[in-house]
Design a protein around this motif. Structure first.
Motif, PDB file in Angstrom:
ATOM      1  N   LYS A 244      -3.830  -4.012 -11.418  1.00  0.00           N
ATOM      2  CA  LYS A 244      -3.290  -3.243 -10.287  1.00  0.00           C
ATOM      3  C   LYS A 244      -4.079  -1.948 -10.067  1.00  0.00           C
ATOM      4  O   LYS A 244      -4.413  -1.600  -8.933  1.00  0.00           O
ATOM      5  N   GLU A 245      -4.374  -1.230 -11.154  1.00  0.00           N
ATOM      6  CA  GLU A 245      -5.130   0.027 -11.045  1.00  0.00           C
ATOM      7  C   GLU A 245      -6.526  -0.202 -10.476  1.00  0.00           C
ATOM      8  O   GLU A 245      -6.980   0.530  -9.592  1.00  0.00           O
ATOM      9  N   LEU A 246      -7.208  -1.219 -11.002  1.00  0.00           N
ATOM     10  CA  LEU A 246      -8.568  -1.486 -10.554  1.00  0.00           C
ATOM     11  C   LEU A 246      -8.580  -1.957  -9.104  1.00  0.00           C
ATOM     12  O   LEU A 246      -9.425  -1.528  -8.310  1.00  0.00           O
ATOM     13  N   ALA A 247      -7.639  -2.804  -8.757  1.00  0.00           N
ATOM     14  CA  ALA A 247      -7.554  -3.281  -7.372  1.00  0.00           C
ATOM     15  C   ALA A 247      -7.338  -2.105  -6.422  1.00  0.00           C
ATOM     16  O   ALA A 247      -7.999  -2.005  -5.376  1.00  0.00           O
ATOM     17  N   LYS A 248      -6.466  -1.210  -6.792  1.00  0.00           N
ATOM     18  CA  LYS A 248      -6.183  -0.051  -5.936  1.00  0.00           C
ATOM     19  C   LYS A 248      -7.402   0.854  -5.828  1.00  0.00           C
ATOM     20  O   LYS A 248      -7.766   1.288  -4.726  1.00  0.00           O
ATOM     21  N   SER A 249      -8.056   1.151  -6.936  1.00  0.00           N
ATOM     22  CA  SER A 249      -9.182   2.086  -6.910  1.00  0.00           C
ATOM     23  C   SER A 249     -10.382   1.530  -6.152  1.00  0.00           C
ATOM     24  O   SER A 249     -11.129   2.290  -5.540  1.00  0.00           O
ATOM     25  N   LEU A 250     -10.560   0.210  -6.186  1.00  0.00           N
ATOM     26  CA  LEU A 250     -11.698  -0.407  -5.495  1.00  0.00           C
ATOM     27  C   LEU A 250     -11.327  -0.971  -4.128  1.00  0.00           C
ATOM     28  O   LEU A 250     -12.171  -1.539  -3.440  1.00  0.00           O
ATOM     29  N   LYS A 251     -10.050  -0.849  -3.791  1.00  0.00           N
ATOM     30  CA  LYS A 251      -9.539  -1.389  -2.522  1.00  0.00           C
ATOM     31  C   LYS A 251      -9.806  -2.894  -2.417  1.00  0.00           C
ATOM     32  O   LYS A 251     -10.288  -3.393  -1.413  1.00  0.00           O
ATOM     33  N   LEU A 252      -9.495  -3.576  -3.514  1.00  0.00           N
ATOM     34  CA  LEU A 252      -9.617  -5.031  -3.585  1.00  0.00           C
ATOM     35  C   LEU A 252      -8.228  -5.639  -3.705  1.00  0.00           C
ATOM     36  O   LEU A 252      -7.278  -4.987  -4.131  1.00  0.00           O
ATOM     37  N   ASN A 253      -8.148  -6.905  -3.390  1.00  0.00           N
ATOM     38  CA  ASN A 253      -6.911  -7.648  -3.568  1.00  0.00           C
ATOM     39  C   ASN A 253      -6.623  -7.797  -5.061  1.00  0.00           C
ATOM     40  O   ASN A 253      -7.538  -8.016  -5.862  1.00  0.00           O
ATOM     41  N   TYR A 254      -5.359  -7.708  -5.413  1.00  0.00           N
ATOM     42  CA  TYR A 254      -4.909  -7.874  -6.804  1.00  0.00           C
ATOM     43  C   TYR A 254      -5.450  -9.176  -7.400  1.00  0.00           C
ATOM     44  O   TYR A 254      -5.944  -9.200  -8.530  1.00  0.00           O
ATOM     45  N   ASN A 255      -5.367 -10.268  -6.635  1.00  0.00           N
ATOM     46  CA  ASN A 255      -5.808 -11.568  -7.134  1.00  0.00           C
ATOM     47  C   ASN A 255      -7.313 -11.607  -7.384  1.00  0.00           C
ATOM     48  O   ASN A 255      -7.778 -12.290  -8.290  1.00  0.00           O
ATOM     49  N   THR A 256      -8.077 -10.883  -6.594  1.00  0.00           N
ATOM     50  CA  THR A 256      -9.526 -10.821  -6.790  1.00  0.00           C
ATOM     51  C   THR A 256      -9.840 -10.214  -8.151  1.00  0.00           C
ATOM     52  O   THR A 256     -10.673 -10.736  -8.899  1.00  0.00           O
TER      53      THR A 256
END
Length: 67
Positions: free
Chosen positions: A40-52
């Motif tokens: 969740k943190e990485l997805a948010k910081s990189l503006k990527l989808n959680y599933n990615t």
């Protein structure tokens, strides 16, 4: 955070982030026992989808980079 995406890269976001994490581990900048950012943190910081991000982590786990 040391990870970033290059929107002009020919590599997919998955490949970019996977390669960056591998380099951080191989260069011993991310050491065994250190906690990775959560999906969740990485997805948010990189503006990527959680599933990615989950797919990236699973791939790194299969390759032996993560436990």
């Amino acid at each position: 955070m040391e990870l970033s995406l290059d929107k002009n890269s020919l590599l997919s976001p998955n490949e970019q982030i996977s390669q960056q994490i591998k380099l951080l581990i191989e260069d011993r900048k991310w050491l065994p026992g250190n906690l990775l950012p959560t999906v969740k943190e990485l997805a948010k910081s990189l503006k990527l989808n959680y599933n990615t991000v989950a797919v990236i982590y699973r791939g790194l786990e299969r390759e032996g980079y993560l436990i």
